[in-house]
Design an enzyme around this catalytic site. Structure first.
Site, PDB file in Angstrom:
ATOM      1  N   ARG A   1      10.951 -30.701  14.573  1.00  0.00           N
ATOM      2  CA  ARG A   1      11.346 -30.348  13.209  1.00  0.00           C
ATOM      3  C   ARG A   1      11.927 -31.581  12.507  1.00  0.00           C
ATOM      4  NH1 ARG A   1      17.020 -27.069  14.542  1.00  0.00           N
ATOM      5  NH2 ARG A   1      18.386 -28.809  13.987  1.00  0.00           N
TER       6      ARG A   1
ATOM      7  N   GLN B   1      21.012 -37.485  23.196  1.00  0.00           N
ATOM      8  CA  GLN B   1      19.788 -37.903  22.499  1.00  0.00           C
ATOM      9  C   GLN B   1      18.743 -38.546  23.406  1.00  0.00           C
ATOM     10  OE1 GLN B   1      20.091 -40.919  19.395  1.00  0.00           O
ATOM     11  NE2 GLN B   1      19.239 -39.480  17.924  1.00  0.00           N
TER      12      GLN B   1
ATOM     13  N   ASP C   1      20.519 -36.715  10.144  1.00  0.00           N
ATOM     14  CA  ASP C   1      21.173 -37.872   9.520  1.00  0.00           C
ATOM     15  C   ASP C   1      21.884 -38.717  10.583  1.00  0.00           C
ATOM     16  OD1 ASP C   1      20.588 -36.975   6.805  1.00  0.00           O
ATOM     17  OD2 ASP C   1      22.034 -35.390   7.217  1.00  0.00           O
TER      18      ASP C   1
ATOM     19  N   TYR D   1      13.669 -24.485  13.262  1.00  0.00           N
ATOM     20  CA  TYR D   1      14.585 -23.693  12.453  1.00  0.00           C
ATOM     21  C   TYR D   1      14.136 -22.234  12.573  1.00  0.00           C
ATOM     22  CZ  TYR D   1      14.814 -28.355  10.295  1.00  0.00           C
ATOM     23  OH  TYR D   1      14.914 -29.705  10.084  1.00  0.00           O
TER      24      TYR D   1
ATOM     25  N   GLU E   1      13.153 -34.764  10.997  1.00  0.00           N
ATOM     26  CA  GLU E   1      12.652 -36.142  10.899  1.00  0.00           C
ATOM     27  C   GLU E   1      12.631 -36.834  12.262  1.00  0.00           C
ATOM     28  OE1 GLU E   1      14.048 -38.487   7.627  1.00  0.00           O
ATOM     29  OE2 GLU E   1      13.942 -40.345   8.756  1.00  0.00           O
ATOM     30  N   ASP E   2      13.802 -36.931  12.880  1.00  0.00           N
ATOM     31  CA  ASP E   2      13.869 -37.764  14.075  1.00  0.00           C
ATOM     32  C   ASP E   2      13.105 -37.164  15.258  1.00  0.00           C
ATOM     33  OD1 ASP E   2      14.934 -40.189  15.289  1.00  0.00           O
ATOM     34  OD2 ASP E   2      16.109 -38.854  16.546  1.00  0.00           O
TER      35      ASP E   2
HETATM   36  O1  TRH Z   1      18.453 -31.630  13.012  1.00  0.00           O
HETATM   37  P1  TRH Z   1      17.331 -31.778  12.096  1.00  0.00           P
HETATM   38  O2  TRH Z   1      16.817 -30.538  11.523  1.00  0.00           O
HETATM   39  O3  TRH Z   1      17.711 -32.767  10.927  1.00  0.00           O
HETATM   40  C1  TRH Z   1      17.267 -32.557   9.610  1.00  0.00           C
HETATM   41  C2  TRH Z   1      16.255 -33.594   9.206  1.00  0.00           C
HETATM   42  O4  TRH Z   1      16.609 -34.898   9.530  1.00  0.00           O
HETATM   43  C3  TRH Z   1      16.008 -33.516   7.729  1.00  0.00           C
HETATM   44  O5  TRH Z   1      15.137 -34.549   7.334  1.00  0.00           O
HETATM   45  C4  TRH Z   1      17.307 -33.625   6.990  1.00  0.00           C
HETATM   46  O6  TRH Z   1      17.112 -33.580   5.649  1.00  0.00           O
HETATM   47  C5  TRH Z   1      18.186 -32.493   7.430  1.00  0.00           C
HETATM   48  O7  TRH Z   1      18.432 -32.592   8.820  1.00  0.00           O
HETATM   49  C6  TRH Z   1      19.520 -32.502   6.713  1.00  0.00           C
HETATM   50  O8  TRH Z   1      16.083 -32.472  12.857  1.00  0.00           O
HETATM   51  P2  TRH Z   1      15.864 -33.948  13.430  1.00  0.00           P
HETATM   52  O9  TRH Z   1      15.719 -34.920  12.307  1.00  0.00           O
HETATM   53  O10 TRH Z   1      14.753 -33.848  14.349  1.00  0.00           O
HETATM   54  O11 TRH Z   1      17.201 -34.308  14.211  1.00  0.00           O
HETATM   55  C7  TRH Z   1      17.517 -33.717  15.440  1.00  0.00           C
HETATM   56  C8  TRH Z   1      18.215 -34.741  16.316  1.00  0.00           C
HETATM   57  O12 TRH Z   1      18.760 -34.086  17.451  1.00  0.00           O
HETATM   58  C9  TRH Z   1      17.290 -35.828  16.839  1.00  0.00           C
HETATM   59  O13 TRH Z   1      17.959 -37.083  16.814  1.00  0.00           O
HETATM   60  C10 TRH Z   1      17.034 -35.418  18.275  1.00  0.00           C
HETATM   61  C11 TRH Z   1      18.345 -34.796  18.617  1.00  0.00           C
HETATM   62  N1  TRH Z   1      18.351 -33.856  19.765  1.00  0.00           N
HETATM   63  C12 TRH Z   1      19.180 -34.143  20.836  1.00  0.00           C
HETATM   64  O14 TRH Z   1      19.848 -35.185  20.843  1.00  0.00           O
HETATM   65  N2  TRH Z   1      19.223 -33.265  21.879  1.00  0.00           N
HETATM   66  C13 TRH Z   1      18.506 -32.123  21.908  1.00  0.00           C
HETATM   67  O15 TRH Z   1      18.592 -31.349  22.886  1.00  0.00           O
HETATM   68  C14 TRH Z   1      17.645 -31.847  20.805  1.00  0.00           C
HETATM   69  C15 TRH Z   1      16.806 -30.603  20.803  1.00  0.00           C
HETATM   70  C16 TRH Z   1      17.603 -32.730  19.748  1.00  0.00           C
END
Ligand code: TRH
Length: 379
Positions: A274, A258, A18, A196, A276-277
Site C-alpha cells: 500500500r 522496517q 512519511d 487499508y 508508498e514505501d
Molecule cells: O503506512 P502507509 O499507508 O503510508 C502512507 C503512504 O506513504 C502515503 O503515501 C501517505 O500519503 C500516507 O501514508 C500519509 O504505507 P507505506 O508508505 O507503505 O509505509 C509503511 C511503512 O511501514 C514502510 O516503511 C514499511 C513499514 N513496515 C514495517 O516497518 N513493518 C511492517 O511489519 C510493515 C507491514 C510495514
C-alpha cells in the site's frame, strides 16, 4: 559537500509512509554516504513501530548512526545543516528558516515529494521556488521511475541480499519457522497482505477459501486486521493468531521493524502492499505485487495508480498486462475481485520473471545518490 551535514524534517501525518521514507533516507545518507544526519520527527511513537530500539521518551538520541531529535513546536536555536530536507512539504519551523537565510553560504533546501509515476513529474523535478521574502530557494525533488526523476530509495547491497535469501532454501525455512509458519505443501501460494480497509476484502478472502490452491496469507497487524478477523467470525485479532477456512489459512504477524519487513516480501509468492514505501519494497522484492494506493477524496489517486500500472506493464505480454490491470483495479474499488485474482494467478510465472527484470531496470536510479549529486551541483 560543504559541511557533510543534513537535517531531515518529518511530520508524521498518518500511517507510516512519511516516517518510513524519512528514516530509510536518513540511514542511507548516514551509513552509506558518511553524511552527519539529524532527523527531526514530531511523533516518536509511530517511529518506534518501525524501529523498536528507539526510546520514545527521549528528546535526543543516536540510533543506527542517525541523530534523532524530537521536533517540538517550540523549536530550539540550532545551526542549519548544509542540506535541509523537508519531507513531504511539512512546514519548517520559522526560526529555522530565518537561520537558513542568515547562513553563508546558504543551505540547500529540498522538499522531498511523494512518489508518483505520472509524466508531469519529470517536468517539475528539481525546480526551484523562491521564498516570498527571504533570500532562499526551495527545490522540489521528486522520486520516480524514469531517469529524469529523482529515482527510488535503494540501500547498497539490497538486491544481492535479496538474491541470496531467495536462492537459499534453508534461510527461507528458518525464516518461516521464526514466524511459526509450517513448511509449504505442494502447490501452496504464500501471500503477504498489507493494506487499508478494503471493500474487496471479503471477496478476496472468499476466492482464496474456495480456490483449488492452498493459500497461506501473512497478515501484519494493522488496518486490514479487523476485516480479516470479521471474515473468520471474530470481533478482533492479534499477532500470533492462526485462522483457517477451506483452502485459506491466515497467520497474523506482528508489525516488524522496517528491515525485517523486506524478508516477508522476499519470501512470499505474491505481495499486497500500500501507500508508498511498501510499494517500492515490493518492487525490489521482484515478486508479483498488488498495490493499494492511499485513497484521496478527489479521486486523483486513481490517476497515480494508473500511471504506475501502465509503466510497470509496458513490457508485459497483453494477457499478463491485462491480469495486472484487472487485479489492481479490483483491489482499488473496481469490480470482480474473484475473477481478477484467478486471472492474476494464471500469469504468476510471467509476472515473477517480469518483476526481476523490472527491479533490475529501476535499480541504477538511486534516490540518495541523486539527492547528494543535486546538492553538490546547487551548493
Ligand atoms: O503506512 P502507509 O499507508 O503510508 C502512507 C503512504 O506513504 C502515503 O503515501 C501517505 O500519503 C500516507 O501514508 C500519509 O504505507 P507505506 O508508505 O507503505 O509505509 C509503511 C511503512 O511501514 C514502510 O516503511 C514499511 C513499514 N513496515 C514495517 O516497518 N513493518 C511492517 O511489519 C510493515 C507491514 C510495514
Amino acid at each position: 559537500m560543504r559541511s557533510e551535514s543534513c537535517d531531515i524534517f518529518c511530520n508524521v501525518v498518518d500511517n507510516y509512509g512519511d516516517i518510513g521514507v524519512s528514516w530509510r533516507l536518513a540511514r542511507q545518507l548516514a551509513n552509506e554516504q558518511g553524511v552527519s544526519v539529524r532527523l527531526w520527527v514530531d511523533d516518536l511513537r509511530s517511529f518506534g513501530k518501525l524501529c523498536p530500539e528507539l526510546d520514545a521518551g527521549l528528546d535526543e538520541q543516536r540510533c543506527r548512526g542517525v541523530e534523532v531529535r524530537r521536533w517540538f513546536a517550540d523549536f530550539p536555536i540550532v545551526e542549519p545543516a548544509g542540506l535541509v530536507i523537508e519531507a513531504f512539504a511539512c512546514k519548517l519551523p520559522d526560526t529555522y528558516v530565518q537561520a537558513m537565510a542568515a547562513q553563508e553560504p546558504k543551505p540547500v533546501w529540498v522538499n522531498l515529494e511523494y512518489l508518483s509515476a505520472e509524466d508531469w513529474v519529470e517536468g517539475c523535478h528539481g525546480l526551484p521556488s523562491p521564498h516570498p521574502s527571504l533570500p532562499l530557494n526551495k527545490y522540489f525533488f521528486f522520486p520516480g521511475f524514469t531517469a529524469k526523476t529523482g529515482g527510488l530509495l535503494l540501500e547498497r547491497g539490497l538486491l544481492a541480499r535479496r538474491d541470496a535469501f531467495q536462492s537459499d532454501a534453508e534461510a527461507q525455512l528458518c525464516y518461516w519457522q521464526s514466524l511459526g509458519v509450517p513448511e509449504r505443501v505442494a502447490g501452496e501460494l504464500r501471500v503477504s497482505l498489507f493494506g487499508y480497509e478494503n471493500e474487496a476484502m471479503e471477496g478476496l478472502l472468499g476466492v482464496w477459501e474456495q480456490g483449488s490452491l492452498p493459500v497461506t496469507c501473512l497478515l501484519p497487524d494493522g488496518r486490514s486486521l479487523p476485516q480479516v478477523a470479521a471474515f473468520f467470525g471474530h470481533q478482533a485479532g492479534k499477532a500470533g493468531e492462526i485462522w483457517q477456512r477451506g483452502n485459506l489459512r491466515v497467520h497474523v504477524l506482528p508489525f516488524v521493524e522496517q528491515e525485517r519487513y523486506d524478508e516477508l516480501l522476499w519470501a512470499c509468492d505474491v505481495n499486497f502492499v500500500r501507500g508508498e514505501d511498501s510499494c517500492v519494497r515490493a518492487q525490489w522484492a521482484a515478486k508479483p505485487f498488488i498495490w493499494q494506493i492511499y485513497p484521496q477524496h478527489d479521486g486523483v489517486h486513481l490517476e497515480k495508480l494508473e500511471a504506475l500500472r501502465t509503466r510497470y506493464a509496458e513490457r508485459l505480454p497483453p494477457a499478463a498486462a491485462q491480469a495486472v490491470k484487472g487485479l489492481w483495479l479490483a483491489w482499488n474499488g473496481g469490480p470482480d475481485i474473484a475473477g481478477a485474482w484467478q486471472g492474476f494467478v494464471a500469469q504468476h510465472g510471467v509476472l515473477a520473471r517480469h518483476g526481476a527484470e523490472w527491479a533490475q531496470r529501476l535499480a541504477p536510479n538511486n534516490l540518495a545518490l541523486n539527492l547528494l549529486d543535486f546538492y553538490r551541483q546547487v551548493a
